[in-house]
Design an enzyme around this catalytic site. Structure first.
Site, PDB file in Angstrom:
ATOM      1  CB  SER A 182      -0.897   0.200   1.475  1.00  0.00           C
ATOM      2  OG  SER A 182      -0.208   0.206   2.213  1.00  0.00           O
TER       3      SER A 182
ATOM      4  CG  ASP B 178      10.860   1.086   2.521  1.00  0.00           C
ATOM      5  OD1 ASP B 178      11.706   0.765   2.490  1.00  0.00           O
ATOM      6  OD2 ASP B 178       9.852   0.540   2.361  1.00  0.00           O
TER       7      ASP B 178
END
Length: 463
Positions: free
Chosen positions: A14, A237
């Protein structure tokens, strides 16, 4: 209208566009837009729909302008995956996903051209079959002609930044994950690229985090009705997540689909022992080295949940695991058989059968097996970290969505004998926004940002 910074944080399942701003000396977050991300089949490969992702980013920006005045934006995603562009900036390749099987057996082929030990000594990067190095080797083997047209190599956030600004860059923290960059030199390695017969001119000099790529394109300014500066956070990330660890001098676990467990260091460790333990030295935001190990993480329970048709929530799996917490079977969570199996439950059962352990059948047994196996691996990794760094750590700080799994937190505290701190859950977006605030001077330093995070978000303790 309130000014804000926008964090685009896209993971393997997501993505989110999140607004961040300071209010009453606390960092406030507002999730503007959520969107799915999943691998799709195309031409026999698993790919990411990168055009869809960029359209969702634009939707998030558009929605943000109705509520805030965004002044900067930063993008972070997962690592290793990439696209190639031609001299006219047209995309030549799909964004093939790291779980695609094109890299099966490719590591061994690369090691025939350049020794494994040499690769590690130069890059300090953990050996994983999906590293960019082996993806490039697979691409070269499958479609060598694409390299005759290719002019630019861009990782996923690099390409999304190109679509925002028209600027070509290879951001440093993500570039380090490729196993193509020197751990000490911070430059692309000729010897490794030559072994693949991949031209070095595809790669630009790595750009440091906190750098500005300038404003969004004129077309996007017109579309959004405003100008926004594009700042590089840690575009990997995990680099952004680690920037949000509120503790100092701690082992961290960035817990999500993957568990990234390590410490921040001033210099890489590329010793033979680090090589044998398969540790990685990735670039951090604040000129640090993220010395860590990639552990399979919650991917296994995510797949199990799908295979049981989402009948159980993740919270219910935790409750079921408590009921079966004494189930004794342990699997090697880092085994390649769990990377992209056709059926995760059957693969776990096969592992237990082949190792003469009780076979998990009930949902609670499967969940307990996965969670207990993760704790086992976390504890072993903590011992290896202490051995390799020659120091003891009294705490482990768990950040990210997986920090909400109290079964893991309690069992880790019990088995490791260390104090476990957890939170914040939105660590990646927080680290992304913190980087933008430091880059623009709104926060004076990353040292100050630790205090901001501590007073802004709940931190829990397990002992």
């Amino acid at each position: 209208m309130q000014k804000c910074h926008l964090a685009v944080d896209i993971g393997a399942s997501s993505g989110r566009v999140i607004a961040g701003f300071m209010e009453d000396e606390k960092l406030q977050l507002d999730v503007i837009h959520r969107f799915p991300n999943e691998m799709k089949k195309k031409n026999g490969h698993l790919i990411w729909d990168i055009d869809f992702l960029f359209n969702e980013i634009k939707k998030g920006i558009q929605l943000s302008t109705k509520k805030y005045k965004p002044i900067t934006i930063g993008i972070d995603t997962w690592a290793v995956d990439f696209v190639l562009l031609d001299k006219d900036y047209h995309r030549l390749t799909d964004a093939i996903a790291y779980r695609d099987h094109r890299t099966d057996g490719m590591m061994e082929k690369v090691f025939e051209r350049i020794p494994k030990e040499t690769i590690y000594a130069e890059t300090g990067i953990q050996f994983q079959p999906f590293n960019t190095l082996y993806q490039l080797a697979a691409l070269k083997e499958e479609t060598p002609e694409v390299f005759e047209q290719a002019n630019y190599f861009l990782m996923i956030p690099d390409y999304l930044n190109f679509l925002l600004t028209g600027k070509i860059s290879n951001e440093y923290t993500n570039a380090t994950t490729t196993q193509l960059l020197g751990a000490s030199s911070k430059d692309w390695l000729n010897e490794v690229l030559q072994s693949l017969d991949v031209p070095k001119h595809l790669f630009s000099t790595p750009t440091e985090p906190l750098s500005s790529l300038g404003e969004i394109t004129a077309e996007l300014k017109e579309e959004f009705g405003t100008s926004i500066e594009v700042i590089l956070p840690g575009t990997h990330d995990t680099a952004s997540a680690v920037a949000a660890v509120p503790s100092l001098d701690t082992i961290y676990i960035s817990s999500g689909t993957w568990s990234l467990m390590g410490v921040e260091l001033d210099k890489p460790i590329t010793s033979h022992k680090a090589f044998s333990y398969n540790f990685t030295n990735e670039g951090g935001i604040n000129h640090s080295i993220r010395f860590l190990k990639n552990i399979m993480g919650l991917w296994m329970i995510q797949q199990v949940r799908k295979e049981w048709d989402n009948k159980y929530s993740f919270a219910e799996f935790v409750d079921l695991a408590y009921e079966k917490e004494d189930f004794p079977s342990i699997v090697d969570v880092n085994s390649e058989q769990f990377l992209s199996p056709s059926n995760m439950i059957e693969e776990i059962q096969a592992y237990c059968k082949n190792s003469n352990q009780p076979i998990p059948v009930e949902p609670g047994e499967v969940a307990a097996c996965i969670f207990n196996s993760l704790v086992e691996d976390y504890c072993n990794t903590a011992k290896q970290i202490e051995e390799l760094t020659n120091r003891e750590y009294s705490t482990i700080h768990v950040i990210g969505g997986g920090s909400q799994n109290n079964y893991l937190n309690e069992k880790l505290a019990e088995k490791s004998g260390k104090t476990i701190y957890t939170g914040p859950t939105e660590a990646t977006a927080i680290g992304n926004i913190i980087a933008q605030m430091v880059a623009t001077g709104e926060i004076s330093s990353f040292e100050e940002s630790k205090s901001v995070i501590q007073r802004s978000f709940e931190i829990h303790k397990f002992k």
